[in-house]
Design a protein around this motif. Structure first.
Motif, PDB file in Angstrom:
ATOM      1  N   GLU A 185     -31.900  15.269   2.311  1.00 19.11           N
ATOM      2  CA  GLU A 185     -32.303  14.172   3.181  1.00 19.11           C
ATOM      3  C   GLU A 185     -33.771  13.809   2.988  1.00 19.11           C
ATOM      4  O   GLU A 185     -34.599  14.631   2.597  1.00 19.11           O
ATOM      5  CB  GLU A 185     -32.047  14.522   4.649  1.00 19.11           C
ATOM      6  CG  GLU A 185     -32.851  15.693   5.178  1.00 19.11           C
ATOM      7  CD  GLU A 185     -32.559  15.982   6.645  1.00 19.11           C
ATOM      8  OE1 GLU A 185     -31.755  15.263   7.273  1.00 19.11           O
ATOM      9  OE2 GLU A 185     -33.146  16.958   7.185  1.00 19.11           O
ATOM     10  N   ASN A 186     -34.037  12.525   3.254  1.00 22.12           N
ATOM     11  CA  ASN A 186     -35.406  11.998   3.326  1.00 22.12           C
ATOM     12  C   ASN A 186     -36.206  12.277   2.056  1.00 22.12           C
ATOM     13  O   ASN A 186     -37.416  12.538   2.116  1.00 22.12           O
ATOM     14  CB  ASN A 186     -36.135  12.586   4.548  1.00 22.12           C
ATOM     15  CG  ASN A 186     -35.399  12.303   5.839  1.00 22.12           C
ATOM     16  OD1 ASN A 186     -34.790  11.253   6.011  1.00 22.12           O
ATOM     17  ND2 ASN A 186     -35.436  13.262   6.756  1.00 22.12           N
ATOM     18  N   SER A 187     -35.556  12.207   0.911  1.00 23.84           N
ATOM     19  CA  SER A 187     -36.213  12.516  -0.359  1.00 23.84           C
ATOM     20  C   SER A 187     -36.252  11.281  -1.256  1.00 23.84           C
ATOM     21  O   SER A 187     -35.520  10.313  -1.051  1.00 23.84           O
ATOM     22  CB  SER A 187     -35.498  13.667  -1.063  1.00 23.84           C
ATOM     23  OG  SER A 187     -35.606  14.863  -0.309  1.00 23.84           O
ATOM     24  N   THR A 188     -37.123  11.350  -2.266  1.00 18.22           N
ATOM     25  CA  THR A 188     -37.328  10.230  -3.177  1.00 18.22           C
ATOM     26  C   THR A 188     -37.154  10.712  -4.612  1.00 18.22           C
ATOM     27  O   THR A 188     -37.648  11.792  -4.981  1.00 18.22           O
ATOM     28  CB  THR A 188     -38.734   9.639  -3.003  1.00 18.22           C
ATOM     29  OG1 THR A 188     -38.895   9.209  -1.646  1.00 18.22           O
ATOM     30  CG2 THR A 188     -38.960   8.456  -3.928  1.00 18.22           C
TER      31      THR A 188
ATOM     32  N   THR B 121     -34.099   7.719  -1.110  1.00 18.48           N
ATOM     33  CA  THR B 121     -34.393   6.547  -1.928  1.00 18.48           C
ATOM     34  C   THR B 121     -34.420   6.960  -3.395  1.00 18.48           C
ATOM     35  O   THR B 121     -35.049   7.962  -3.751  1.00 18.48           O
ATOM     36  CB  THR B 121     -35.743   5.920  -1.548  1.00 18.48           C
ATOM     37  OG1 THR B 121     -35.715   5.538  -0.171  1.00 18.48           O
ATOM     38  CG2 THR B 121     -36.037   4.698  -2.399  1.00 18.48           C
ATOM     39  N   VAL B 122     -33.714   6.199  -4.227  1.00 17.65           N
ATOM     40  CA  VAL B 122     -33.725   6.444  -5.664  1.00 17.65           C
ATOM     41  C   VAL B 122     -34.246   5.197  -6.351  1.00 17.65           C
ATOM     42  O   VAL B 122     -33.704   4.099  -6.159  1.00 17.65           O
ATOM     43  CB  VAL B 122     -32.325   6.800  -6.191  1.00 17.65           C
ATOM     44  CG1 VAL B 122     -32.392   7.121  -7.688  1.00 17.65           C
ATOM     45  CG2 VAL B 122     -31.733   7.972  -5.421  1.00 17.65           C
TER      46      VAL B 122
ATOM     47  N   ASN C  18     -28.458   5.524   2.094  1.00 16.58           N
ATOM     48  CA  ASN C  18     -29.322   5.726   0.937  1.00 16.58           C
ATOM     49  C   ASN C  18     -29.636   4.386   0.278  1.00 16.58           C
ATOM     50  O   ASN C  18     -28.847   3.435   0.352  1.00 16.58           O
ATOM     51  CB  ASN C  18     -28.645   6.657  -0.064  1.00 16.58           C
ATOM     52  CG  ASN C  18     -28.417   8.041   0.514  1.00 16.58           C
ATOM     53  OD1 ASN C  18     -29.347   8.824   0.656  1.00 16.58           O
ATOM     54  ND2 ASN C  18     -27.180   8.346   0.874  1.00 16.58           N
ATOM     55  N   THR C  19     -30.794   4.322  -0.373  1.00 15.05           N
ATOM     56  CA  THR C  19     -31.276   3.091  -0.983  1.00 15.05           C
ATOM     57  C   THR C  19     -31.540   3.316  -2.464  1.00 15.05           C
ATOM     58  O   THR C  19     -32.206   4.289  -2.837  1.00 15.05           O
ATOM     59  CB  THR C  19     -32.572   2.615  -0.296  1.00 15.05           C
ATOM     60  OG1 THR C  19     -32.309   2.398   1.093  1.00 15.05           O
ATOM     61  CG2 THR C  19     -33.083   1.329  -0.915  1.00 15.05           C
ATOM     62  N   PHE C  20     -30.998   2.414  -3.302  1.00 23.84           N
ATOM     63  CA  PHE C  20     -31.190   2.490  -4.744  1.00 23.84           C
ATOM     64  C   PHE C  20     -31.888   1.217  -5.206  1.00 23.84           C
ATOM     65  O   PHE C  20     -31.382   0.115  -4.992  1.00 23.84           O
ATOM     66  CB  PHE C  20     -29.850   2.633  -5.468  1.00 23.84           C
ATOM     67  CG  PHE C  20     -28.970   3.733  -4.929  1.00 23.84           C
ATOM     68  CD1 PHE C  20     -29.510   4.930  -4.507  1.00 23.84           C
ATOM     69  CD2 PHE C  20     -27.593   3.566  -4.846  1.00 23.84           C
ATOM     70  CE1 PHE C  20     -28.704   5.953  -3.999  1.00 23.84           C
ATOM     71  CE2 PHE C  20     -26.772   4.563  -4.343  1.00 23.84           C
ATOM     72  CZ  PHE C  20     -27.342   5.762  -3.924  1.00 23.84           C
ATOM     73  N   ILE C  21     -33.048   1.369  -5.851  1.00 26.37           N
ATOM     74  CA  ILE C  21     -33.838   0.230  -6.305  1.00 26.37           C
ATOM     75  C   ILE C  21     -34.117   0.386  -7.796  1.00 26.37           C
ATOM     76  O   ILE C  21     -34.848   1.295  -8.200  1.00 26.37           O
ATOM     77  CB  ILE C  21     -35.162   0.109  -5.528  1.00 26.37           C
ATOM     78  CG1 ILE C  21     -34.884  -0.038  -4.022  1.00 26.37           C
ATOM     79  CG2 ILE C  21     -35.987  -1.067  -6.037  1.00 26.37           C
ATOM     80  CD1 ILE C  21     -36.127  -0.025  -3.160  1.00 26.37           C
ATOM     81  N   GLY C  22     -33.495  -0.465  -8.606  1.00 26.70           N
ATOM     82  CA  GLY C  22     -33.764  -0.443 -10.037  1.00 26.70           C
ATOM     83  C   GLY C  22     -33.029   0.623 -10.815  1.00 26.70           C
ATOM     84  O   GLY C  22     -33.356   0.876 -11.982  1.00 26.70           O
ATOM     85  N   THR C  23     -32.030   1.269 -10.221  1.00 24.62           N
ATOM     86  CA  THR C  23     -31.251   2.244 -10.972  1.00 24.62           C
ATOM     87  C   THR C  23     -30.337   1.526 -11.964  1.00 24.62           C
ATOM     88  O   THR C  23     -29.977   0.364 -11.782  1.00 24.62           O
ATOM     89  CB  THR C  23     -30.396   3.118 -10.034  1.00 24.62           C
ATOM     90  OG1 THR C  23     -29.511   2.284  -9.286  1.00 24.62           O
ATOM     91  CG2 THR C  23     -31.260   3.897  -9.067  1.00 24.62           C
TER      92      THR C  23
END
Length: 545
Positions: free
Chosen positions: A280-283, A317-318, A343-348
């Motif tokens: 949890e709560n990791s990047t 967040t990934v 969860n959030t994925f940006i640019g994967t």
């Protein structure tokens, strides 16, 4: 058939296993004594060039022998070789602490270990623990694995100036000049097939001749119980970043896993054959998969027979990664009872990625995914693929790939299974393809529910060899308008409340095995043509009302 009853039945089959609904696990943090052992008491020096391996391991040994507590790494740059955690020890990095693992590869001994789900000879991991109970790496500092001293780099992944600078730094090039290796031993290993496989015929001299190629994962905890990783930045790993292997009761909270985007095998977190886990709560911003579920490869994984199970993954967040949340491809021991939320994925490269191939075997089931946000996905937002070929998910410029040959084969223990997966609430702003489903002729992808989604992508749905799939309240905003939905050789597919701005062709169905496709609550008015059949698809394959 009444749609509501159909959907209720599918949801029930998705949420039940052996007649009992799985329940999310309760995962507790380990508790440590307050006794503190500063590494400076054992002779450690933060001068950036003194090797502190003995001092740090001495502090850990002393702490564990006296019943446990905190081993403190104060602010400063601490150069070290491999560090091994022991039971009841919390390795705590103070704010401003940089635990820098040495780029001197001679400091890492060759040991019998594990690589991508198989027993192999590898270099000792910078951070490791085996059969330990109550261990942690916590704090506010940075753990750096000196991965650039280990990794090969493909020319196509760097700019021209970056490539020239890398070549000028030393190392050797592949014969085709397209890959840089940090040493001759690294290149020698790359020319062999599985050089790290443990074989009685291989001598110590052989392993030494390819030593630099046998890259370690940065952190490997094996068969440990009550594990906590919290607050620390783990970066620049030689191969995978964080690798709990056959561990129980694992908490990963508020960590930052960071690798260059071109880092080959530079995964963020690989949970392999673990049970009762909270992430949890990791990047994650890495060179390969971000958050990945594994359980061994092929016959070795099936022999181990330890699924990754009872896992909660939430509020992460990934950024760059081959996949945001991933299962496979080494999933031969199975994966089940996994909850993935918010969860959030940006640019994967891919958002939600399920991958496997023939030979793996294993069953992936009871996966529950809710509330996923995605932006700027390079490939597919949601992907199920049973033809994984160990390639980057997005081809490099000029790279050509042939599609796999499609032929039915007998179902054996080597046949993988994806089933009972429920995904609710996905918003994706930008992808090449919204949904991609590719099963095997002999083992379709089965019992998948995808609901409450808004997916903006170049292409919409592409499905082949699937059975019992439900799309419920899915909006597809696509640039390609013909078709928005493409279904091939698939059965018992329910499309309910599919929304789209416009389409030249809404639904294309092909293949003589396609049957039982039900379209309900979907308006054809926005499409120039609602349905097209081809390649053996029969008139009665689709029921539209």
């Amino acid at each position: 058939m009444n749609y509501k009853l159909l959907l209720a039945g599918l949801l029930l089959s998705t949420t039940l296993h052996a007649q009992k609904a799985p329940v999310p696990p309760v995962v507790k943090d380990p508790v440590f004594r307050k006794d503190t052992f500063a590494i400076t008491r054992f002779g450690a020096r933060a001068d950036g060039h003194s090797l502190n391996t003995a001092a740090i391991n001495g502090a850990i040994d002393a702490c564990s022998r006296k019943g446990g507590g905190v081993v403190l790494v104060p602010a400063g740059l601490w150069l070290t070789g491999p560090v091994e955690l022991k039971s009841n020890v919390n390795l705590h990095l103070a704010k401003g602490a940089l635990l820098q693992f040495t780029p001197d590869l001679s400091q890492y001994a060759l040991v019998a270990s594990n690589w991508e789900g198989l027993p192999q000879m590898r270099n000792q991991s910078p951070l490791s623990a085996t059969n330990a109970v109550n261990i942690a790496v916590t704090g506010f500092g940075i753990v750096d694995g000196s991965g650039d001293a280990w990794r090969m780099v493909k020319r196509d992944k760097l700019t021209e100036s970056q490539w020239k600078g890398l070549v000028a730094s030393g190392g050797v090039l592949s014969d085709d000049k397209k890959t840089w290796y940090p040493s001759d031993k690294s290149k020698a290993g790359a020319l062999l097939k599985n050089p790290g496989v443990i074989d009685a015929a291989k001598t110590p001299d052989f392993y030494n001749s390819v030593k630099d190629f046998l890259r370690p994962n940065l952190l490997v905890f094996t068969s440990c119980r009550n594990v906590l990783l919290q607050g620390v930045t783990f970066q620049n790993s030689p191969a995978w970043n964080l690798h709990p292997l056959m561990c129980e009761n694992v908490v990963v909270r508020g960590v930052y896993a960071k690798n260059p985007w071109y880092a080959q095998n530079g995964d963020g977190l690989d949970l392999e054959s673990c049970r009762n886990v909270l992430v949890e709560n990791s990047t994650f911003d890495v060179g390969d998969d971000g958050i990945c579920i594994k359980s061994g490869r092929d016959a070795e994984g099936r022999k181990r027979g330890m699924p990754t199970e009872n896992v909660i993954i939430r509020n992460n967040t990934v950024y760059h990664a081959h996949g945001g949340f991933v299962i496979g491809s080494e999933m031969s021991g199975g994966a089940r009872n996994i909850w993935v939320d918010n969860n959030t994925f940006i640019g994967t490269d891919i958002g939600l990625r399920f991958k496997t191939t023939r030979g793996r075997g294993g069953v992936v089931e009871n996966i529950f995914i809710r509330n996923t946000q995605m932006k700027d996905i390079v490939g597919e937002a949601i992907l199920f693929d049973m033809y994984y070929a160990a390639q980057d998910p997005v081809p490099l410029a000029g790279e050509k790939r042939e599609p796999p040959k499609v032929e039915a084969k007998p179902v054996t223990e080597e046949t993988p299974v994806f089933r009972k997966i429920y995904i609710d609430g996905v918003v994706c702003n930008g992808a090449e393809k919204a949904i991609y489903v590719r099963g095997l002729p002999e083992m379709n992808i089965q019992e998948i529910v995808l609901k409450n989604m808004v997916l903006q992508a170049h292409k919409g749905l592409d499905m082949t060899e699937a059975t019992g799939i439900v799309l419920d309240n899915v909006q597809l905003i696509t640039r390609e308008l013909s078709p928005v939905l493409n279904i091939h050789n698939s059965r018992n597919i329910t499309l309910y409340k599919i929304r789209y701005p416009k389409a030249d062709l809404l639904l294309h169905v092909s293949g003589d095995k396609s049957n039982g496709i039900s379209v309900r609550g979907t308006d054809k008015a926005g499409a120039a043509k609602g349905l097209e059949l081809s390649y053996g698809a029969r008139e009665g394959a689709v029921n539209w009302n």
